[in-house]
Design an enzyme around this catalytic site. Structure first.
Site, PDB file in Angstrom:
ATOM      1  N   HIS A  28       1.100  -1.075  -0.032  1.00 16.76           N
ATOM      2  CA  HIS A  28      -0.058  -0.247  -0.158  1.00 16.76           C
ATOM      3  C   HIS A  28       0.698   1.210  -0.087  1.00 16.76           C
ATOM      4  O   HIS A  28       1.830   1.621   0.542  1.00 16.76           O
ATOM      5  CB  HIS A  28      -0.752  -0.162   1.192  1.00 16.76           C
ATOM      6  CG  HIS A  28      -2.119   1.077   1.309  1.00 16.76           C
ATOM      7  ND1 HIS A  28      -2.059   2.356   1.379  1.00 16.76           N
ATOM      8  CD2 HIS A  28      -2.750   1.126   1.030  1.00 16.76           C
ATOM      9  CE1 HIS A  28      -2.603   2.930   1.503  1.00 16.76           C
ATOM     10  NE2 HIS A  28      -3.668   2.323   1.053  1.00 16.76           N
TER      11      HIS A  28
ATOM     12  N   GLU B 271      -3.584   2.155  -6.955  1.00 20.90           N
ATOM     13  CA  GLU B 271      -3.833   3.416  -6.467  1.00 20.90           C
ATOM     14  C   GLU B 271      -3.103   4.687  -6.710  1.00 20.90           C
ATOM     15  O   GLU B 271      -1.911   5.140  -5.639  1.00 20.90           O
ATOM     16  CB  GLU B 271      -3.908   3.208  -4.605  1.00 20.90           C
ATOM     17  CG  GLU B 271      -4.723   2.136  -4.476  1.00 20.90           C
ATOM     18  CD  GLU B 271      -5.094   1.810  -3.162  1.00 20.90           C
ATOM     19  OE1 GLU B 271      -6.194   1.838  -2.866  1.00 20.90           O
ATOM     20  OE2 GLU B 271      -4.644   2.091  -2.505  1.00 20.90           O
TER      21      GLU B 271
HETATM   22  P1  PGA Z   1      -9.895   6.063   0.035  1.00 23.33           P
HETATM   23  O1  PGA Z   1      -8.547   5.201   0.672  1.00 23.33           O
HETATM   24  O2  PGA Z   1     -11.114   5.266  -0.056  1.00 23.33           O
HETATM   25  O3  PGA Z   1      -9.737   6.462   1.640  1.00 23.33           O
HETATM   26  O4  PGA Z   1      -9.137   7.003  -1.237  1.00 23.33           O
HETATM   27  C1  PGA Z   1      -8.123   4.239  -0.139  1.00 23.33           C
HETATM   28  C2  PGA Z   1      -6.929   3.364   0.398  1.00 23.33           C
HETATM   29  O5  PGA Z   1      -5.607   4.268   0.819  1.00 23.33           O
HETATM   30  O6  PGA Z   1      -7.026   1.973  -0.543  1.00 23.33           O
END
Ligand code: PGA
Length: 219
Positions: free
Chosen positions: A96, A145
């Protein structure tokens, strides 16, 4: 058709009791016949209680960890390894962006975590910020992401996300999810996109009521 994924990443926000009440609220509304699989990723200390509750109540929820150690076992104080998680989780989120930034995890660390997950029968979900973050060979599922979208309310539009994910997915050899500010108003656009295999949700997954709004947006 393969099921899509909806992954709830609760990060560092819940006590064991909070986690249990979340699954008791949402669990009865998720069905094995749904076109998506719901995976909850609680903090480590809640995994055992969550696993038991899901089994006892027969909820159609899967469980993931938010990370695993790059070490298998040994004198690594504070680490939780894939070996220790083997009967507790179905999936593990690896790499992550928050771990890459404040725990300085590298692509090499993530590759070691992937190998250990595979060895202990845990499905790795590798999280990447951009093409610079590599997806190891044995990985079948990743999530894109972009940092600009995580926790900011500025989600990427589904069309752009779909194009980027199809480029990152080596022509569909790996399944790619989108993550970053997914919410009740935009979830359907990502889930309906043919190139996007699901969503990874942080903040909008914390409250069971908001999570239910997202499931309702798909029905
Ligand atoms: P968020 O986070 O939905 O709050 O943008 C996504 C993540 O960090 O996996």
């Amino acid at each position: 058709m393969e099921k899509k994924y909806i992954i709830a990443n609760w990060k560092c926000t819940k006590t064991i009791q909070d986690c249990l009440s979340w699954v008791d609220t949402v669990g009865p509304h998720v069905n094995a016949s749904d076109s998506y699989e719901v995976i909850v990723c609680p903090p480590f200390m809640a995994l055992d209680a969550i696993r038991r509750r899901i089994t006892d109540e027969g909820y159609a929820l899967k469980v993931g960890s938010q990370t695993v150690s790059s070490f298998e076992k040994g004198a690594y104080t504070g680490e939780v390894s894939a070996m220790m998680l083997t009967d507790l989780v179905d999936y593990a989120l690896l790499g992550h962006s928050e771990r890459r930034s404040f725990k300085h995890e590298t692509n090499e660390d993530v590759a070691k975590q992937v190998d250990l997950c595979v060895r202990y029968d845990i499905e790795p979900v590798v999280l990447i910020r951009s093409v610079e973050d590599t997806i190891p060979e044995s990985v079948k599922v990743f999530a894109w992401e972009p940092v600009s979208a995580i926790g900011t309310g500025n989600a990427i539009d589904a069309e752009t996300a779909g194009e980027t994910i199809s480029q990152l997915s080596h022509n569909g050899h790996v399944r790619g999810l989108y993550g970053g500010s997914v919410n009740p108003s935009n979830i359907a656009s990502f889930m309906q996109h043919p190139n996007i295999a699901g969503v990874l949700i942080g903040s909008a997954s914390y409250e069971p009521s908001t999570f239910m709004e997202m499931l309702n947006a798909l029905r």
